[in-house]
Design a protein around this motif. Structure first.
Motif, PDB file in Angstrom:
ATOM      1  N   UNK A  20      51.584 -49.030  -4.928  1.00  0.00           N
ATOM      2  CA  UNK A  20      52.776 -49.857  -5.165  1.00  0.00           C
ATOM      3  C   UNK A  20      53.563 -49.234  -6.306  1.00  0.00           C
ATOM      4  N   UNK A  21      54.687 -50.011  -6.695  1.00  0.00           N
ATOM      5  CA  UNK A  21      55.566 -49.438  -7.716  1.00  0.00           C
ATOM      6  C   UNK A  21      54.755 -49.123  -8.959  1.00  0.00           C
ATOM      7  N   UNK A  22      54.907 -47.860  -9.296  1.00  0.00           N
ATOM      8  CA  UNK A  22      54.247 -47.410 -10.529  1.00  0.00           C
ATOM      9  C   UNK A  22      52.738 -47.221 -10.358  1.00  0.00           C
ATOM     10  N   UNK A  23      52.227 -47.461  -9.051  1.00  0.00           N
ATOM     11  CA  UNK A  23      50.764 -47.366  -8.875  1.00  0.00           C
ATOM     12  C   UNK A  23      50.281 -45.929  -8.676  1.00  0.00           C
ATOM     13  N   UNK A  24      48.999 -45.767  -8.737  1.00  0.00           N
ATOM     14  CA  UNK A  24      48.357 -44.449  -8.494  1.00  0.00           C
ATOM     15  C   UNK A  24      46.976 -44.670  -7.895  1.00  0.00           C
ATOM     16  N   UNK A  25      46.455 -43.690  -7.222  1.00  0.00           N
ATOM     17  CA  UNK A  25      45.092 -43.809  -6.630  1.00  0.00           C
ATOM     18  C   UNK A  25      44.437 -42.440  -6.638  1.00  0.00           C
ATOM     19  N   UNK A  26      43.096 -42.446  -6.541  1.00  0.00           N
ATOM     20  CA  UNK A  26      42.315 -41.178  -6.501  1.00  0.00           C
ATOM     21  C   UNK A  26      41.298 -41.269  -5.368  1.00  0.00           C
ATOM     22  N   UNK A  27      41.054 -40.193  -4.641  1.00  0.00           N
ATOM     23  CA  UNK A  27      39.975 -40.124  -3.621  1.00  0.00           C
ATOM     24  C   UNK A  27      39.038 -38.982  -4.026  1.00  0.00           C
ATOM     25  N   UNK A  28      37.763 -39.243  -3.976  1.00  0.00           N
ATOM     26  CA  UNK A  28      36.757 -38.242  -4.412  1.00  0.00           C
ATOM     27  C   UNK A  28      35.739 -38.020  -3.286  1.00  0.00           C
ATOM     28  N   UNK A  29      35.492 -36.799  -2.926  1.00  0.00           N
ATOM     29  CA  UNK A  29      34.438 -36.505  -1.921  1.00  0.00           C
ATOM     30  C   UNK A  29      33.450 -35.524  -2.543  1.00  0.00           C
ATOM     31  N   UNK A  30      32.238 -35.936  -2.579  1.00  0.00           N
ATOM     32  CA  UNK A  30      31.171 -35.027  -3.016  1.00  0.00           C
ATOM     33  C   UNK A  30      30.460 -34.486  -1.785  1.00  0.00           C
ATOM     34  N   UNK A  31      30.205 -33.214  -1.692  1.00  0.00           N
ATOM     35  CA  UNK A  31      29.547 -32.604  -0.506  1.00  0.00           C
ATOM     36  C   UNK A  31      28.428 -31.663  -0.965  1.00  0.00           C
ATOM     37  N   UNK A  32      27.505 -31.429  -0.076  1.00  0.00           N
ATOM     38  CA  UNK A  32      26.461 -30.421  -0.329  1.00  0.00           C
ATOM     39  C   UNK A  32      26.138 -29.708   0.969  1.00  0.00           C
ATOM     40  N   UNK A  33      25.727 -28.522   0.826  1.00  0.00           N
ATOM     41  CA  UNK A  33      25.212 -27.774   1.984  1.00  0.00           C
ATOM     42  C   UNK A  33      23.722 -28.111   2.083  1.00  0.00           C
ATOM     43  N   UNK A  34      23.262 -28.582   3.242  1.00  0.00           N
ATOM     44  CA  UNK A  34      21.846 -28.956   3.356  1.00  0.00           C
ATOM     45  C   UNK A  34      20.919 -27.761   3.037  1.00  0.00           C
ATOM     46  N   UNK A  35      19.801 -28.120   2.473  1.00  0.00           N
ATOM     47  CA  UNK A  35      18.768 -27.095   2.120  1.00  0.00           C
ATOM     48  C   UNK A  35      17.763 -26.934   3.272  1.00  0.00           C
ATOM     49  N   UNK A  36      16.981 -25.891   3.152  1.00  0.00           N
ATOM     50  CA  UNK A  36      15.960 -25.573   4.195  1.00  0.00           C
ATOM     51  C   UNK A  36      14.650 -25.158   3.514  1.00  0.00           C
ATOM     52  N   UNK A  37      13.539 -25.619   4.110  1.00  0.00           N
ATOM     53  CA  UNK A  37      12.199 -25.228   3.626  1.00  0.00           C
ATOM     54  C   UNK A  37      11.413 -24.738   4.852  1.00  0.00           C
ATOM     55  N   UNK A  38      11.037 -23.458   4.813  1.00  0.00           N
ATOM     56  CA  UNK A  38      10.317 -22.853   5.956  1.00  0.00           C
ATOM     57  C   UNK A  38       8.876 -22.531   5.553  1.00  0.00           C
ATOM     58  N   UNK A  39       7.985 -22.855   6.451  1.00  0.00           N
ATOM     59  CA  UNK A  39       6.567 -22.503   6.248  1.00  0.00           C
ATOM     60  C   UNK A  39       6.156 -21.459   7.309  1.00  0.00           C
ATOM     61  N   UNK A  40       5.363 -20.475   6.849  1.00  0.00           N
ATOM     62  CA  UNK A  40       4.896 -19.411   7.755  1.00  0.00           C
ATOM     63  C   UNK A  40       3.359 -19.306   7.641  1.00  0.00           C
ATOM     64  N   UNK A  41       2.702 -19.286   8.782  1.00  0.00           N
ATOM     65  CA  UNK A  41       1.228 -19.208   8.812  1.00  0.00           C
ATOM     66  C   UNK A  41       0.822 -18.025   9.695  1.00  0.00           C
TER      67      UNK A  41
END
Length: 529
Positions: free
Chosen positions: A1-22
């Motif tokens: 609205x008049x004189x108003x302001x707003x902010x949008x925030x997005x936090x992201x991550x790249x998924x991690x990986x855990x590999x097991x080898x036998x």
């Protein structure tokens, strides 16, 4: 609205990986080498940093290694994670990198955990008795329990557990197994029982490479050497059994043959032995197989007992056999003094020996050999007393007779002269032995034995050493007898006539002769009625 302001925030991550080898650490060296295969089908669990299961929708997250031995947990929020490998039952872990270890994964991060495992190896030793020594366990070859087996490294050094060498003992099946072995190179050494001989030797004291889950078998076949004993004796009563009085026969030659009757040869030489003082010869150290023994029966002797002689005998490991030969000696054939008259249906033994004229033992220096009818020894010089010898011939039926042999020493020189002997005969020991060993005397003794055997076999009265006194007289007339050999007067039948002759002869040796002859007459009379 008049004189108003707003902010949008997005936090992201790249998924991690855990590999097991036998993987399977086939060499047990904690590293996956080119020959170490990946291990599929192993369950791996994803845990948080505290070791608790990570869940999705309330279900714990797990995975299974694929054909490459891998399982990857993807799409993981940044955080701290662990993987836990459910090691297959019985397997042993060698490499353990980042397994059950907390790992911090940032956005897009990855981590790997590696586990190397192996299935313990087994080395089994089998020991058996090779009864036929053919280097193979056949149906009749038993397993051998109680044999000690040692586990060695590939270099032949003892494998130690807690500083103690690893050993085992074969069970009732002849087996001992060393289990739970890391992959590697091993040997086994069988402590062969003392005296046994090895036939089969498969993988024994031989380096064998055992990989993960691998197994190997070593086999040792062995046998205890067999023996074959031969016993030879003189069957004095010819009853085919060694009874009291039947003497062992030393010096008899015995040959060892195979089952087909061919000589057993060692080093190109046939195996032959000679019976000892007990009449025995034992062939030892024999390989299991079929054998025979052949006794070289002394010349002139007749076999009465023949047990396992010339008969194939199968000897197994540690086996033994005994062969027995009993023999009787044919007439005038044994230096032991035991003679056998074999020309009659009932076997009769004859004994020939030398005695003093009074029936006692001859002087210790004098030896009589009934086989050759000869005397030997070294008489004293000069003889101190007259030497009067009687040669006794008797059988096992109570009959006996004598031959009177007289030689005089210097102490009896006058008596010698009176009887027509040279005055110095007693001082010459060589002359004395010549008299005792004259061919005429030996022939006379032999003739007496022959006549005695025939007469007693026919149950005919025998009153003198010679049944035909006239034949003896003819020998005397032709000077075949030595001067010292005193021929008996012609014998007349009947007790009174015999006694009168004895009185006329008045000889010391005749007393013993008279007793023996009268005993013999009574014995014969009792048998023939």
């Amino acid at each position: 609205s008049s004189g108003g302001s707003a902010s949008a925030v997005e936090g992201v991550y790249v998924p991690a990986t855990f590999t097991a080898h036998v993987y399977t650490d086939t060499t047990g060296n904690n590293t996956q080498d080119g020959t170490d295969p990946n291990l599929p089908g192993v369950t791996v669990r994803l845990l948080d940093g505290s070791g608790n299961p990570v869940t999705s929708g309330g279900v714990a997250i797990t995975g299974t290694t694929d054909g490459n031995g891998n399982v990857s947990f993807t799409g993981l929020p940044p955080g701290t994670y662990q993987v836990a490998v459910v090691t297959p039952s019985g397997d042993t872990v060698t490499e353990h990198t980042n397994v059950s270890t907390p790992i911090v994964l940032g956005p897009g991060g990855s981590a790997s955990a590696v586990e190397g495992v192996y299935v313990p190896a087994t080395f089994t030793a089998h020991v058996y008795t090779d009864n036929n020594a053919n280097s193979t366990q056949n149906g009749g070859d038993p397993n051998l329990p109680g044999v000690t087996v040692e586990l060695l490294s590939g270099s032949g050094d003892p494998v130690l557990v807690g500083g103690v060498p690893v050993t085992g003992t074969t069970d009732s099946s002849g087996n001992v197994s060393f289990t739970g072995l890391p992959p590697g190179t091993y040997q086994i050494a069988v402590v062969t029982p003392t005296g046994d001989t090895v036939t089969q030797h498969t993988n024994v004291s031989t380096p064998v490479v055992l990989t993960s889950g691998g197994s190997a078998t070593a086999i040792e076949g062995l046998y205890a050497p067999a023996s074959f004993t031969t016993h030879v004796y003189t069957d004095n009563n010819a009853d085919s059994t060694q009874n009291t009085g039947d003497t062992n026969l030393p010096g008899a030659t015995v040959k060892l043959l195979d089952g087909s009757g061919n000589p057993v040869v060692v080093g190109g030489v046939p195996v032959v032995g000679t019976t000892d003082a007990n009449g025995n010869i034992t062939f030892t150290g024999l390989t299991p197989g079929s054998y025979q023994v052949a006794v070289v029966t002394p010349s002139g002797e007749t076999i009465t007992q023949l047990t396992n002689v010339g008969t194939p005998i199968v000897l197994a490991s540690g086996g033994s056999a005994t062969a027995i030969e009993g023999v009787v000696v044919q007439l005038v054939n044994r230096p032991s003094g035991i003679l056998m008259f074999g020309a009659v249906a009932e076997a009769r033994q004859l004994y020939v020996e030398a005695r003093n004229a009074d029936g006692g033992s001859v002087p210790s220096w004098l030896i009589f050999d009934p086989a050759t009818k000869s005397f030997s020894g070294q008489p004293p010089t000069p003889l101190k007393t007259p030497l009067e010898i009687i040669v006794v011939v008797r059988d096992n039926k109570g009959n006996q007779t004598f031959i009177d042999v007289s030689v005089f020493g210097s102490a009896a020189a006058d008596t010698g002269v009176e009887r027509g002997l040279p005055p110095d005969i007693g001082d010459d020991t060589s002359t004395l032995l010549e008299q005792l060993n004259s061919q005429a005397l030996r022939d006379a003794i032999r003739n007496a034995v022959d006549q005695f055997a025939r007469r007693t076999a026919e149950h005919r009265p025998l009153l003198a050493p010679w049944a035909d006194p006239s034949g003896f007289a003819r020998m005397a007339e032709t000077s075949m007898l030595p001067p010292a050999f005193d021929p008996p007067t012609q014998i007349l039948e009947g007790r009174s006539a015999f006694t009168s002759q004895l009185h006329r002869a008045s000889r010391m040796g005749q007393l013993a002769q008279a007793r023996a002859m009268l005993d013999m007459m009574a014995s014969i009379a009792g048998r023939v009625g």
